[in-house]
Write an enzyme that holds these catalytic residues in place. Structure first.
Site, PDB file in Angstrom:
ATOM      1  N   ILE A 117      50.830  65.081  -2.937  1.00  0.00           N
ATOM      2  CA  ILE A 117      51.387  66.398  -3.273  1.00  0.00           C
ATOM      3  C   ILE A 117      52.865  66.268  -3.629  1.00  0.00           C
ATOM      4  CG2 ILE A 117      51.729  68.772  -2.491  1.00  0.00           C
ATOM      5  CD1 ILE A 117      48.744  67.851  -2.597  1.00  0.00           C
ATOM      6  N   LYS A 118      53.185  66.673  -4.859  1.00  0.00           N
ATOM      7  CA  LYS A 118      54.570  66.566  -5.326  1.00  0.00           C
ATOM      8  C   LYS A 118      55.270  67.899  -5.096  1.00  0.00           C
ATOM      9  CE  LYS A 118      56.655  64.201  -9.241  1.00  0.00           C
ATOM     10  NZ  LYS A 118      56.533  63.986 -10.684  1.00  0.00           N
ATOM     11  N   LEU A 119      56.396  67.834  -4.396  1.00  0.00           N
ATOM     12  CA  LEU A 119      57.126  69.042  -3.989  1.00  0.00           C
ATOM     13  C   LEU A 119      58.573  68.944  -4.466  1.00  0.00           C
ATOM     14  CD1 LEU A 119      55.977  68.637  -0.304  1.00  0.00           C
ATOM     15  CD2 LEU A 119      55.231  70.540  -1.757  1.00  0.00           C
ATOM     16  N   THR A 161      52.598  62.660 -12.346  1.00  0.00           N
ATOM     17  CA  THR A 161      52.593  63.688 -13.394  1.00  0.00           C
ATOM     18  C   THR A 161      53.608  64.746 -12.966  1.00  0.00           C
ATOM     19  OG1 THR A 161      50.911  65.040 -12.291  1.00  0.00           O
ATOM     20  CG2 THR A 161      50.112  63.353 -13.805  1.00  0.00           C
ATOM     21  N   ALA A 164      50.413  65.041  -8.005  1.00  0.00           N
ATOM     22  CA  ALA A 164      50.184  66.327  -8.679  1.00  0.00           C
ATOM     23  C   ALA A 164      51.157  67.335  -8.077  1.00  0.00           C
ATOM     24  CB  ALA A 164      48.752  66.779  -8.471  1.00  0.00           C
TER      25      ALA A 164
END
Ligand code: E4P
Length: 214
Positions: free
Chosen positions: A82-84, A27, A56
């Site tokens: 964890i999307k960074l 997402t 996310a």
């Protein structure tokens, strides 16, 4: 090769889950905004549908802010990744999270050197955006190939997650050049099943069976 679906729409994810071939979900803040729901609600529901990595994205732009958001997001479910963003601050956050064993997806990658930085920081996934590069007159698939070469040269284990996929040709080419994962919208994944000769061939088989069994 793993197949992720790129959406925040749980109805699409429920439909795709029936196919039995979806390994995970990605997402981003724009996809979550389209749902009209909070990221926490959407991600928790997705985790109850698909048993695989669910990305996310953090909203903070400073390393400390990203890390505290990441800690909060990580509590939602064990499968959350964890999307960074691929910024100095995002790479620093990625390095810290990798040290702690937290899975990360470094997003908004548009160059081989950016992908090298993500691998150095121990990212679980790197997300090069093929479609957006193509839109800007560049060659998105060439970037996937270059990253494949660099990662193979040094044995980096960061998985290449081909993102911003717009059509089935992108999926085919990403598979040919050795992307580890593709993430695609529901419509693109559904289109992969389609071939007019399959429909024509099946209609003929069924008609012949009908004739033979009258
Ligand atoms: C990937 O993680 C992104 O959510 C996505 O693929 C971006 O695609 P777009 O360029 O079609 O917005």
């Amino acid at each position: 090769m793993k197949f992720f679906i790129d959406t925040g729409m749980v109805e699409e994810i429920k439909e795709a889950a029936k196919w039995g071939i979806i390994d995970g979900v990605t997402t981003n803040p724009s996809l979550i905004a389209k749902t009209g729901r909070s990221q926490a609600d959407v991600i928790k529901e997705i985790c109850s549908i698909i048993d695989g990595p669910i990305s996310a994205e953090v909203i903070a732009t400073d390393t400390e802010g990203m890390l505290s958001e990441a800690m909060e997001i990580a509590k939602w479910h064990d499968n959350v990744v964890i999307k960074l963003p691929l910024t100095e601050e995002g790479i620093a956050a990625c390095a810290k999270l990798s040290e702690q064993g937290v899975k990360t997806n470094v997003t908004l990658c548009f160059s081989p050197n950016q992908a090298l930085l993500a691998a150095k920081a121990g990212a679980t996934y790197i997300s090069p955006f093929i479609g957006r590069l193509d839109d800007a007159g560049h060659d998105g698939m060439a970037l996937i190939e270059e990253i494949r070469t660099i990662y193979d040269n040094f044995g980096f284990t960061t998985e290449i997650l081909a993102a911003s996929i717009r059509n089935s040709t992108h999926v085919r080419d990403a598979a040919i050049v050795g992307s580890d994962v593709i993430t695609a919208p529901y419509g693109v994944l559904k289109a992969l099943y389609k071939h007019p000769l399959t429909d024509k061939g099946l209609a003929a088989f069924l008609a012949d069976h009908e004739k033979a069994n009258k």
